[in-house]
Design an enzyme around this catalytic site. Structure first.
Site, PDB file in Angstrom:
ATOM      1  N   ASP A  36      30.896  43.610  -7.884  1.00  0.00           N
ATOM      2  CA  ASP A  36      30.927  44.182  -6.547  1.00  0.00           C
ATOM      3  C   ASP A  36      29.937  45.327  -6.556  1.00  0.00           C
ATOM      4  O   ASP A  36      29.802  46.041  -7.550  1.00  0.00           O
ATOM      5  CB  ASP A  36      32.333  44.704  -6.243  1.00  0.00           C
ATOM      6  CG  ASP A  36      32.536  44.997  -4.759  1.00  0.00           C
ATOM      7  OD1 ASP A  36      33.512  44.495  -4.205  1.00  0.00           O
ATOM      8  OD2 ASP A  36      31.719  45.745  -4.179  1.00  0.00           O
ATOM      9  N   GLU A 155      41.421  31.498   0.860  1.00  0.00           N
ATOM     10  CA  GLU A 155      42.553  32.103   0.151  1.00  0.00           C
ATOM     11  C   GLU A 155      43.728  32.235   1.106  1.00  0.00           C
ATOM     12  O   GLU A 155      43.606  32.867   2.139  1.00  0.00           O
ATOM     13  CB  GLU A 155      42.107  33.482  -0.357  1.00  0.00           C
ATOM     14  CG  GLU A 155      43.104  34.117  -1.266  1.00  0.00           C
ATOM     15  CD  GLU A 155      43.543  33.165  -2.346  1.00  0.00           C
ATOM     16  OE1 GLU A 155      42.767  32.915  -3.272  1.00  0.00           O
ATOM     17  OE2 GLU A 155      44.667  32.637  -2.254  1.00  0.00           O
ATOM     18  N   PHE A 156      44.859  31.641   0.747  1.00  0.00           N
ATOM     19  CA  PHE A 156      46.022  31.698   1.640  1.00  0.00           C
ATOM     20  C   PHE A 156      47.082  32.700   1.183  1.00  0.00           C
ATOM     21  O   PHE A 156      48.155  32.759   1.764  1.00  0.00           O
ATOM     22  CB  PHE A 156      46.659  30.315   1.777  1.00  0.00           C
ATOM     23  CG  PHE A 156      45.805  29.337   2.538  1.00  0.00           C
ATOM     24  CD1 PHE A 156      45.704  29.417   3.922  1.00  0.00           C
ATOM     25  CD2 PHE A 156      45.086  28.348   1.883  1.00  0.00           C
ATOM     26  CE1 PHE A 156      44.909  28.523   4.633  1.00  0.00           C
ATOM     27  CE2 PHE A 156      44.292  27.453   2.581  1.00  0.00           C
ATOM     28  CZ  PHE A 156      44.202  27.535   3.966  1.00  0.00           C
ATOM     29  N   LYS A 210      41.572  27.800   7.712  1.00  0.00           N
ATOM     30  CA  LYS A 210      42.051  29.151   7.408  1.00  0.00           C
ATOM     31  C   LYS A 210      42.331  29.920   8.699  1.00  0.00           C
ATOM     32  O   LYS A 210      43.367  30.571   8.838  1.00  0.00           O
ATOM     33  CB  LYS A 210      41.025  29.886   6.540  1.00  0.00           C
ATOM     34  CG  LYS A 210      41.353  31.332   6.246  1.00  0.00           C
ATOM     35  CD  LYS A 210      42.640  31.491   5.428  1.00  0.00           C
ATOM     36  CE  LYS A 210      43.168  32.900   5.494  1.00  0.00           C
ATOM     37  NZ  LYS A 210      43.008  33.712   4.366  1.00  0.00           N
ATOM     38  N   CYS A 266      44.088  40.178   8.540  1.00  0.00           N
ATOM     39  CA  CYS A 266      43.696  38.792   8.853  1.00  0.00           C
ATOM     40  C   CYS A 266      44.049  38.309  10.255  1.00  0.00           C
ATOM     41  O   CYS A 266      43.192  37.768  10.948  1.00  0.00           O
ATOM     42  CB  CYS A 266      44.343  37.852   7.848  1.00  0.00           C
ATOM     43  SG  CYS A 266      43.657  38.031   6.208  1.00  0.00           S
ATOM     44  N   LYS A 329      53.060  45.958   6.331  1.00  0.00           N
ATOM     45  CA  LYS A 329      54.283  45.270   5.916  1.00  0.00           C
ATOM     46  C   LYS A 329      54.719  45.862   4.591  1.00  0.00           C
ATOM     47  O   LYS A 329      54.005  46.706   4.029  1.00  0.00           O
ATOM     48  CB  LYS A 329      54.062  43.767   5.805  1.00  0.00           C
ATOM     49  CG  LYS A 329      53.096  43.345   4.706  1.00  0.00           C
ATOM     50  CD  LYS A 329      52.955  41.838   4.729  1.00  0.00           C
ATOM     51  CE  LYS A 329      52.697  41.249   3.391  1.00  0.00           C
ATOM     52  NZ  LYS A 329      52.510  39.814   3.399  1.00  0.00           N
TER      53      LYS A 329
HETATM   54  C1  UDX Z   1      48.388  36.573   6.158  1.00  0.00           C
HETATM   55  C2  UDX Z   1      48.731  35.096   5.850  1.00  0.00           C
HETATM   56  O1  UDX Z   1      50.168  34.964   5.727  1.00  0.00           O
HETATM   57  C3  UDX Z   1      48.055  34.652   4.576  1.00  0.00           C
HETATM   58  O2  UDX Z   1      48.311  33.261   4.348  1.00  0.00           O
HETATM   59  C4  UDX Z   1      46.560  34.871   4.733  1.00  0.00           C
HETATM   60  O3  UDX Z   1      45.898  34.499   3.543  1.00  0.00           O
HETATM   61  C5  UDX Z   1      46.271  36.329   5.052  1.00  0.00           C
HETATM   62  O4  UDX Z   1      46.975  36.716   6.225  1.00  0.00           O
HETATM   63  P1  UDX Z   1      49.192  38.938   5.280  1.00  0.00           P
HETATM   64  O5  UDX Z   1      48.272  39.518   6.307  1.00  0.00           O
HETATM   65  O6  UDX Z   1      49.173  39.508   3.915  1.00  0.00           O
HETATM   66  O7  UDX Z   1      48.927  37.380   5.123  1.00  0.00           O
HETATM   67  O8  UDX Z   1      50.693  39.138   5.821  1.00  0.00           O
HETATM   68  P2  UDX Z   1      51.831  38.215   6.471  1.00  0.00           P
HETATM   69  O9  UDX Z   1      52.975  38.144   5.539  1.00  0.00           O
HETATM   70  O10 UDX Z   1      51.317  36.931   6.978  1.00  0.00           O
HETATM   71  O11 UDX Z   1      52.293  39.133   7.686  1.00  0.00           O
HETATM   72  C6  UDX Z   1      51.404  39.489   8.739  1.00  0.00           C
HETATM   73  C7  UDX Z   1      52.093  40.403   9.726  1.00  0.00           C
HETATM   74  O12 UDX Z   1      53.089  39.725  10.464  1.00  0.00           O
HETATM   75  C8  UDX Z   1      52.775  41.600   9.069  1.00  0.00           C
HETATM   76  O13 UDX Z   1      52.541  42.760   9.804  1.00  0.00           O
HETATM   77  C9  UDX Z   1      54.232  41.202   9.099  1.00  0.00           C
HETATM   78  O14 UDX Z   1      55.085  42.312   9.057  1.00  0.00           O
HETATM   79  C10 UDX Z   1      54.301  40.445  10.406  1.00  0.00           C
HETATM   80  N1  UDX Z   1      55.422  39.506  10.488  1.00  0.00           N
HETATM   81  C11 UDX Z   1      55.534  38.453   9.627  1.00  0.00           C
HETATM   82  C12 UDX Z   1      56.389  39.667  11.456  1.00  0.00           C
HETATM   83  O15 UDX Z   1      56.321  40.607  12.253  1.00  0.00           O
HETATM   84  N2  UDX Z   1      57.413  38.770  11.533  1.00  0.00           N
HETATM   85  C13 UDX Z   1      57.541  37.730  10.679  1.00  0.00           C
HETATM   86  O16 UDX Z   1      58.510  36.956  10.816  1.00  0.00           O
HETATM   87  C14 UDX Z   1      56.571  37.565   9.692  1.00  0.00           C
END
Ligand code: UDX
Length: 479
Positions: A36, A155-156, A210, A266, A329
């Site tokens: 990087d 990446e998921f 994605k 994301c 989160k």
């Molecule tokens: C997300 C996707 O899940 C992941 O597959 C991708 O690669 C990147 O984006 P991430 O951003 O780390 O991952 O968090 P995620 O767990 O998906 O939660 C996203 C947001 O939604 C958070 O703010 C979470 O608190 C909120 N959320 C999630 C809710 O408000 N309610 C839910 O039931 C689930």
């Protein structure tokens, strides 16, 4: 390990990189170099203060063996800013370099032989095509004959569960035009991922998947959040509704937790990207459909905060408000697009003194995020407390924004005793025991629920509060 120490093994064995082979088994002498251009970040990857917090990450980076030796960093995992060497030895993952085109040029400049180039970050659809053009144009201009195969391997993983998601992914997706190149990467994953979970597609399907996966997940959150508003008006309970619909196997139980709004780096970015792509192709209705998922999310954050201000007798001016959680989160210190931003901003615009407690977020990161969104912060109005007690002492209200597990374990009676009365609690994650809080004396407001009753069935919320509509508020926000 210092960077110098870390790179020693690599310099001694420059030939033993992961080779392109029919059956790519990960061998003992194989290693990975992460490059990087950001020196500070690489320095932190080589220290005990990794640049991100993720449960289980340190253990993997530093895998200490019983004899105290490191199995990973410094042995077969290296972090470096030496982009030239990283690409030269046969591989290199330019970690999240912002400008894809410049990554393409850098790879073309330093590659010493043909390469497979893998897109890992979420990128706008057709980025692979752009990288391929940059690479082949540069190669042609230099009179070379090297080949570049571009693969998309989105990446998921989700933050907070990254290590688990990497170890046991629901699926791995590899998109590309060249079957041999796809096979090389599929063989690497096959070392720990069952073959039937490795999906291969064309490049564009992979890139688009994605965006669509994130858009669909975010859409579920916005859908349940829209229902939470309706529940508050009708007397239904959004948790009960979520459980009732989630047991339908076609709908499923996950991602149906009503919240103050989704955040993270994301969801919003990917949906807006999808909206943009739709517009590019003249699909205005499709664009408007996905835009509504983001609009609903903004509305949720605004409506939640409006309810706080209204409940506190229509003003929070000069009132201390304790905000529990700032991360987008739990189990992460990441604040990108966190709903806490808009909640705190609205409260501060109405004059509140916001005291935040978050187990992982530092104020500097929060201020950077405010700045990124062009939001001004009066430093006397935003304080980061060292403990929940400090944040809640003398506060008029507690506002739960992030679902950190430790928030469930607090002694709310002792927090209540030191708060102003009436003491309000707004649960933006529906995670606390509301009846028990009402028993203590709190006036509790949860998402998607009408009046909260004490365990003995007594309502503690005066009628005028629950009857108050969500009218316009000062501060430029309209719910
Ligand atoms: C997300 C996707 O899940 C992941 O597959 C991708 O690669 C990147 O984006 P991430 O951003 O780390 O991952 O968090 P995620 O767990 O998906 O939660 C996203 C947001 O939604 C958070 O703010 C979470 O608190 C909120 N959320 C999630 C809710 O408000 N309610 C839910 O039931 C689930």
């Amino acid at each position: 390990a210092t960077e110098q120490d870390g790179l020693r093994g690599w310099e001694e064995n420059p030939g033993k990189s992961i080779r392109i082979r029919q059956q790519s088994k990960i061998l003992e002498e194989d290693f990975v170099v992460i490059v990087d251009m950001n020196e500070d970040r690489i320095k932190r990857w080589n220290s005990d203060e990794l640049p991100i917090y993720e449960p289980g990450l340190m253990e993997v980076v530093k895998a200490l063996l019983a004899d105290g030796k490191q199995a990973c960093r410094g042995k077969n995992l290296f972090f470096s800013t030496d982009v030239k060497k990283g690409i030269g030895v046969g591989k290199g993952r330019a970690a999240d370099l912002r400008f894809i085109e410049s990554v393409g040029r850098t790879i073309a400049q330093y590659a010493n032989r043909s390469k497979i180039v893998i897109e890992k970050s979420t990128v706008p659809i057709k980025t692979a095509e752009a990288i391929a053009r940059v690479l082949s144009a540069n190669e042609a201009a230099a009179g070379g004959s090297k080949n570049f195969w571009i693969l998309s391997n989105p990446e998921f993983l989700a933050e907070g569960t990254a290590m688990k998601d990497l170890d046991a992914p629901d699926r791995v997706l590899i998109g590309g035009q060249d079957q041999d190149a796809i096979q090389v990467l599929a063989d690497v994953y096959a070392n720990w991922v069952p073959r039937d979970r490795i999906l291969t597609t064309n490049l564009w399907s992979s890139e688009l998947s994605k965006l669509v996966a994130n858009a669909m997940l975010a859409q579920r959150v916005s859908s349940i959040n829209s229902i939470s508003r309706l529940c508050e008006r009708t007397g239904a309970d959004v948790k009960e509704v979520a459980r009732a619909i989630g047991t339908d196997s076609r709908i499923g139980p996950k991602f149906l937790n009503a919240s103050v709004g989704f955040g993270g780096s994301c969801f919003q970015k990917d949906i807006l990207n999808l909206v943009y792509i739709c517009q590019q192709f003249g699909l205005e209705e499709c664009a408007a459909y996905w835009q509504q998922v983001v609009d609903m999310n903004d509305y949720q954050k605004i409506a939640f905060t409006s309810k706080i201000i209204q409940s506190l007798f229509n003003t929070v001016t000069k009132k201390k408000i304790a905000v529990l959680g700032f991360a987008f989160k739990k189990d992460t210190g990441d604040v990108r697009e966190t709903p806490a931003l808009m909640v705190c901003d609205m409260l501060m615009k109405d004059g509140a003194i916001v005291h935040v407690y978050d187990p992982k977020v530092v104020i500097e990161d929060a201020l950077t995020e405010f700045k990124y969104h062009d939001l001004e912060v009066n430093k006397n109005q935003l304080i980061f407390s060292k403990s929940p007690q400090e944040a809640c002492d003398g506060a008029h209200a507690i506002v739960v924004v992030t679902e950190w597990d430790e928030f469930k374990t607090y002694d709310y009676k002792s927090l209540y005793d030191k708060m102003m009365k009436p003491a309000f609690l707004f649960d933006g994650r529906n995670m606390l025991d509301h009846a028990a809080l009402v028993d203590i004396g709190f006036e509790v407001h949860a998402l998607g629920k009408g009046q909260i009753k004490s365990s003995g069935g007594q309502s503690q919320i005066p009628d005028f509060v629950t009857r108050a509509g969500s009218g316009l508020l000062s501060g430029g926000y309209s719910p």
